[in-house]
Design a protein around this motif. Sequence first.
Motif, PDB file in Angstrom:
ATOM      1  N   ALA A 163       4.989  -1.025   8.278  1.00 16.72           N
ATOM      2  CA  ALA A 163       4.240  -2.097   8.936  1.00 16.72           C
ATOM      3  C   ALA A 163       3.004  -1.579   9.665  1.00 16.72           C
ATOM      4  O   ALA A 163       1.948  -2.223   9.653  1.00 16.72           O
ATOM      5  CB  ALA A 163       5.154  -2.854   9.909  1.00 16.72           C
ATOM      6  N   MET A 164       3.096  -0.423  10.329  1.00 12.84           N
ATOM      7  CA  MET A 164       1.932   0.105  11.056  1.00 12.84           C
ATOM      8  C   MET A 164       0.874   0.605  10.081  1.00 12.84           C
ATOM      9  O   MET A 164      -0.333   0.398  10.304  1.00 12.84           O
ATOM     10  CB  MET A 164       2.360   1.227  11.998  1.00 12.84           C
ATOM     11  CG  MET A 164       1.228   1.757  12.884  1.00 12.84           C
ATOM     12  SD  MET A 164       0.599   0.526  14.069  1.00 12.84           S
ATOM     13  CE  MET A 164       1.861   0.630  15.359  1.00 12.84           C
ATOM     14  N   LEU A 165       1.274   1.270   9.019  1.00 14.31           N
ATOM     15  CA  LEU A 165       0.323   1.733   8.014  1.00 14.31           C
ATOM     16  C   LEU A 165      -0.498   0.572   7.471  1.00 14.31           C
ATOM     17  O   LEU A 165      -1.726   0.630   7.383  1.00 14.31           O
ATOM     18  CB  LEU A 165       1.071   2.430   6.878  1.00 14.31           C
ATOM     19  CG  LEU A 165       0.223   2.927   5.702  1.00 14.31           C
ATOM     20  CD1 LEU A 165      -0.398   4.272   6.025  1.00 14.31           C
ATOM     21  CD2 LEU A 165       1.061   3.048   4.432  1.00 14.31           C
TER      22      LEU A 165
ATOM     23  N   ARG B 132       2.723  -8.646   8.742  1.00 10.41           N
ATOM     24  CA  ARG B 132       4.174  -8.817   8.749  1.00 10.41           C
ATOM     25  C   ARG B 132       4.715  -8.558   7.350  1.00 10.41           C
ATOM     26  O   ARG B 132       4.277  -9.183   6.371  1.00 10.41           O
ATOM     27  CB  ARG B 132       4.551 -10.222   9.203  1.00 10.41           C
ATOM     28  CG  ARG B 132       6.066 -10.462   9.268  1.00 10.41           C
ATOM     29  CD  ARG B 132       6.392 -11.832   9.847  1.00 10.41           C
ATOM     30  NE  ARG B 132       7.828 -12.093   9.794  1.00 10.41           N
ATOM     31  CZ  ARG B 132       8.699 -11.650  10.668  1.00 10.41           C
ATOM     32  NH1 ARG B 132       8.281 -10.913  11.689  1.00 10.41           N
ATOM     33  NH2 ARG B 132       9.984 -11.930  10.563  1.00 10.41           N
ATOM     34  N   LEU B 133       5.652  -7.621   7.235  1.00  4.33           N
ATOM     35  CA  LEU B 133       6.217  -7.279   5.940  1.00  4.33           C
ATOM     36  C   LEU B 133       7.181  -8.360   5.472  1.00  4.33           C
ATOM     37  O   LEU B 133       7.947  -8.918   6.262  1.00  4.33           O
ATOM     38  CB  LEU B 133       6.963  -5.947   6.024  1.00  4.33           C
ATOM     39  CG  LEU B 133       6.156  -4.727   6.474  1.00  4.33           C
ATOM     40  CD1 LEU B 133       7.032  -3.488   6.478  1.00  4.33           C
ATOM     41  CD2 LEU B 133       4.935  -4.511   5.583  1.00  4.33           C
ATOM     42  N   ARG B 134       7.149  -8.634   4.183  1.00  9.21           N
ATOM     43  CA  ARG B 134       8.067  -9.621   3.610  1.00  9.21           C
ATOM     44  C   ARG B 134       9.494  -9.100   3.599  1.00  9.21           C
ATOM     45  O   ARG B 134      10.447  -9.849   3.784  1.00  9.21           O
ATOM     46  CB  ARG B 134       7.613  -9.982   2.186  1.00  9.21           C
ATOM     47  CG  ARG B 134       8.443 -11.079   1.534  1.00  9.21           C
ATOM     48  CD  ARG B 134       7.850 -11.478   0.196  1.00  9.21           C
ATOM     49  NE  ARG B 134       7.869 -10.374  -0.748  1.00  9.21           N
ATOM     50  CZ  ARG B 134       8.895 -10.075  -1.538  1.00  9.21           C
ATOM     51  NH1 ARG B 134      10.005 -10.801  -1.497  1.00  9.21           N
ATOM     52  NH2 ARG B 134       8.830  -9.074  -2.400  1.00  9.21           N
TER      53      ARG B 134
ATOM     54  N   MET C 186       0.849  -1.200   0.000  1.00  6.87           N
ATOM     55  CA  MET C 186       0.000   0.000   0.000  1.00  6.87           C
ATOM     56  C   MET C 186       0.877   1.240   0.000  1.00  6.87           C
ATOM     57  O   MET C 186       1.730   1.413   0.856  1.00  6.87           O
ATOM     58  CB  MET C 186      -0.905  -0.005   1.241  1.00  6.87           C
ATOM     59  CG  MET C 186      -1.728   1.268   1.388  1.00  6.87           C
ATOM     60  SD  MET C 186      -2.606   1.338   2.955  1.00  6.87           S
ATOM     61  CE  MET C 186      -3.375   2.927   2.832  1.00  6.87           C
ATOM     62  N   ILE C 187       0.681   2.114  -0.970  1.00  9.95           N
ATOM     63  CA  ILE C 187       1.418   3.358  -1.073  1.00  9.95           C
ATOM     64  C   ILE C 187       0.420   4.511  -0.950  1.00  9.95           C
ATOM     65  O   ILE C 187      -0.623   4.522  -1.605  1.00  9.95           O
ATOM     66  CB  ILE C 187       2.164   3.458  -2.408  1.00  9.95           C
ATOM     67  CG1 ILE C 187       3.142   2.278  -2.563  1.00  9.95           C
ATOM     68  CG2 ILE C 187       2.907   4.771  -2.502  1.00  9.95           C
ATOM     69  CD1 ILE C 187       4.247   2.261  -1.543  1.00  9.95           C
ATOM     70  N   VAL C 188       0.725   5.492  -0.094  1.00 13.59           N
ATOM     71  CA  VAL C 188      -0.108   6.686   0.012  1.00 13.59           C
ATOM     72  C   VAL C 188       0.662   7.853  -0.594  1.00 13.59           C
ATOM     73  O   VAL C 188       1.892   7.866  -0.622  1.00 13.59           O
ATOM     74  CB  VAL C 188      -0.485   6.992   1.472  1.00 13.59           C
ATOM     75  CG1 VAL C 188      -1.382   5.915   2.031  1.00 13.59           C
ATOM     76  CG2 VAL C 188       0.756   7.139   2.347  1.00 13.59           C
ATOM     77  N   ASN C 189      -0.073   8.833  -1.091  1.00  5.41           N
ATOM     78  CA  ASN C 189       0.556   9.999  -1.696  1.00  5.41           C
ATOM     79  C   ASN C 189       1.242  10.858  -0.645  1.00  5.41           C
ATOM     80  O   ASN C 189       0.926  10.787   0.550  1.00  5.41           O
ATOM     81  CB  ASN C 189      -0.484  10.825  -2.448  1.00  5.41           C
ATOM     82  CG  ASN C 189      -1.061  10.080  -3.636  1.00  5.41           C
ATOM     83  OD1 ASN C 189      -0.356   9.313  -4.300  1.00  5.41           O
ATOM     84  ND2 ASN C 189      -2.338  10.301  -3.918  1.00  5.41           N
TER      85      ASN C 189
ATOM     86  N   VAL D  97      13.768   2.456  12.692  1.00  3.16           N
ATOM     87  CA  VAL D  97      12.329   2.203  12.580  1.00  3.16           C
ATOM     88  C   VAL D  97      12.028   1.126  11.538  1.00  3.16           C
ATOM     89  O   VAL D  97      10.883   0.986  11.100  1.00  3.16           O
ATOM     90  CB  VAL D  97      11.551   3.493  12.238  1.00  3.16           C
ATOM     91  CG1 VAL D  97      11.562   4.447  13.416  1.00  3.16           C
ATOM     92  CG2 VAL D  97      12.120   4.168  10.999  1.00  3.16           C
ATOM     93  N   ALA D  98      13.030   0.361  11.156  1.00  2.93           N
ATOM     94  CA  ALA D  98      12.847  -0.653  10.114  1.00  2.93           C
ATOM     95  C   ALA D  98      12.483  -1.985  10.754  1.00  2.93           C
ATOM     96  O   ALA D  98      13.341  -2.801  11.081  1.00  2.93           O
ATOM     97  CB  ALA D  98      14.123  -0.795   9.280  1.00  2.93           C
ATOM     98  N   VAL D  99      11.188  -2.207  10.980  1.00  2.00           N
ATOM     99  CA  VAL D  99      10.722  -3.458  11.570  1.00  2.00           C
ATOM    100  C   VAL D  99       9.749  -4.141  10.619  1.00  2.00           C
ATOM    101  O   VAL D  99       9.033  -3.483   9.866  1.00  2.00           O
ATOM    102  CB  VAL D  99      10.048  -3.235  12.948  1.00  2.00           C
ATOM    103  CG1 VAL D  99      10.995  -2.538  13.915  1.00  2.00           C
ATOM    104  CG2 VAL D  99       8.757  -2.429  12.800  1.00  2.00           C
ATOM    105  N   ARG D 100       9.736  -5.451  10.686  1.00  3.05           N
ATOM    106  CA  ARG D 100       8.812  -6.219   9.833  1.00  3.05           C
ATOM    107  C   ARG D 100       7.404  -6.264  10.424  1.00  3.05           C
ATOM    108  O   ARG D 100       6.421  -6.390   9.698  1.00  3.05           O
ATOM    109  CB  ARG D 100       9.320  -7.649   9.661  1.00  3.05           C
ATOM    110  CG  ARG D 100      10.612  -7.759   8.872  1.00  3.05           C
ATOM    111  CD  ARG D 100      11.030  -9.215   8.712  1.00  3.05           C
ATOM    112  NE  ARG D 100      12.290  -9.320   8.007  1.00  3.05           N
ATOM    113  CZ  ARG D 100      12.417  -9.375   6.694  1.00  3.05           C
ATOM    114  NH1 ARG D 100      11.342  -9.336   5.937  1.00  3.05           N
ATOM    115  NH2 ARG D 100      13.606  -9.460   6.129  1.00  3.05           N
ATOM    116  N   GLN D 101       7.305  -6.186  11.773  1.00  2.00           N
ATOM    117  CA  GLN D 101       6.011  -6.376  12.414  1.00  2.00           C
ATOM    118  C   GLN D 101       5.923  -5.513  13.661  1.00  2.00           C
ATOM    119  O   GLN D 101       6.850  -5.493  14.479  1.00  2.00           O
ATOM    120  CB  GLN D 101       5.846  -7.855  12.780  1.00  2.00           C
ATOM    121  CG  GLN D 101       4.529  -8.216  13.436  1.00  2.00           C
ATOM    122  CD  GLN D 101       4.398  -9.706  13.648  1.00  2.00           C
ATOM    123  OE1 GLN D 101       4.729 -10.496  12.767  1.00  2.00           O
ATOM    124  NE2 GLN D 101       3.914 -10.107  14.807  1.00  2.00           N
ATOM    125  N   VAL D 102       4.826  -4.781  13.818  1.00  3.20           N
ATOM    126  CA  VAL D 102       4.635  -3.939  15.001  1.00  3.20           C
ATOM    127  C   VAL D 102       4.209  -4.809  16.174  1.00  3.20           C
ATOM    128  O   VAL D 102       3.801  -5.960  16.020  1.00  3.20           O
ATOM    129  CB  VAL D 102       3.590  -2.837  14.736  1.00  3.20           C
ATOM    130  CG1 VAL D 102       4.024  -1.972  13.565  1.00  3.20           C
ATOM    131  CG2 VAL D 102       2.210  -3.439  14.469  1.00  3.20           C
TER     132      VAL D 102
END
Length: 541
Positions: free
Chosen positions: A230-232, A242-244, A1-4, A253-258
């Motif tokens: 991950a939070m978004l 969980r981010l791949r 998911m990308i937001v502007n 702040v680079a985490v795969r899972q909050v």
Amino acid sequence: MIVNRGELGVVNRGVMRAEDAERLNWYLRAILTANVYDVAVESPLDFAPRLSARVGANIHLKREDLQPVFSFKLRGAYNRMAAISPEARKNGVICSSAGNHAQGVALAAKELGCDAVIAMPVTTPAIKVDAVRRLGATVELVGENYDATQAYAKKRAEEDGRTFVPPFDDPLVVAGQGTVGLEIVRQLPKLEIVFVPVGGGGLIAGIAAYVKSIRPDVKVIGVEPEGANAMLQSLRHGEICRLRRVDGFADGVAVRQVGDVCFDLCRQLVDGVMTVKTDEICAAIKDVFEETRSILEPAGAVAVAGAKAYCELNGITGDVVAITSGANMNFDRLRVVSQLADGGLKQEATLMSIIPETNGSFKKFVEVVGEDVNFTEFKYRAVQDETLEAVVLYSVQIESEAQLETLHESLSEAGIFTENVTEDETTQIHLRHMIGGATGVLQERLYEVEIPERAGALDTFLDYVSPKYQITMTHYRSDGGREGKVLFGMIVPPAEREEFDRVLKDTGYVVEDLTSNKAFNMLYGCTRKGACDEKFEQTAN
């Protein structure tokens, strides 16, 4: 998911329950009674006049980068560890961290007089390892990524009877971080919005718990790197995702899972989460340096980048706060930050233009660009191919988007095909540092591989691909991170593509196929002229 840029993601809140209100009351009491000031200081709230004048809002910086370990993390760590019973404290504590949480736990242990073991990935930069050791903790380098390091720490906690101190997913850690919100509300009564960097979610959960209890009218907005959102994602889907893979540039702040605890509070309280690009983070580092002469780490500048984008898009003119959460910057990373900052500030544009390979063509090109446009960089190498055309890679200073559009129109009217590659990461990290060499290499494919910053890691990758596959191009320069992004060109016959993809997967490293990258095709591809008229799409393995 990308937001502007400047927009907030959707928050799927679910149904409010009675226990949610009870939980919020518990957090309010826990924050008000949090035990943090034995090690932490009440950080100043500094008005940023230059940035405010440019953006239009009154931007205040909550200077958590001025804490004793240059990060807010010691608040939560100490609050959690101070609650450990004297008997359990005798057995010591352990945590897993590659950075700021490690230093927070080490300092807290020193203050409380207990033994601390800090498990850190083997790829952790030496500067961070040394900082932890100076605080008296024992460092165990284990695992190539955070998941492996955390698994080791939890297992050893059970074996040794030590207390595991989580970096964010714990109510007392969250309450400790929430004291930042308490201070902000007291320091700035006219507060309208708080921008908070988001990794695992402990800081924003704590701040939101306090601010929304005392000042429900104040917006609490989270900011994440675009490649570590991950939070978004989790708030949008109403459940923890969980981010791949994650972009490790802003490694704090680079985490795969909050965290579970953090997600529940954020889903209930946070107004939204937005994302920022790497060049915007670098621009924010420069902004803060120009205001304070302090250098933030990338994660520490994420909220500033978010505040700029949101306020500009929404015309905010009131008082807002951005948390400058840390300043544990690796010196080697400054090279990349400096390089990308002007692009993020929209003060520099990186372009590629195709010019005829004839006498006087470069002079004509410079004349078209104009006397009023200052070159900050250019690279050009003669070619001897059938196209009789050359590619110039260059950067220019710009004062506005309108000036850039005018320049592009002038080049187009002169018959000079031009591509704007300012926001192309492959160009910024790799291609702008390369020039010359063969073009149109048959069956050449381009890949970027994330290789751990440790001895032997590159050799491990090469064991998989060489000598069976010919390497045609390489570029790499350390930026002080845990993983290095290495560019490889490879000869891969179409019949062997499927097998080669399996080989790349077997390496265990993150690999991205960049063969369709516009800039690569203009500089080195088989169809150089008009290459970017085609529809290029990047695919990831």
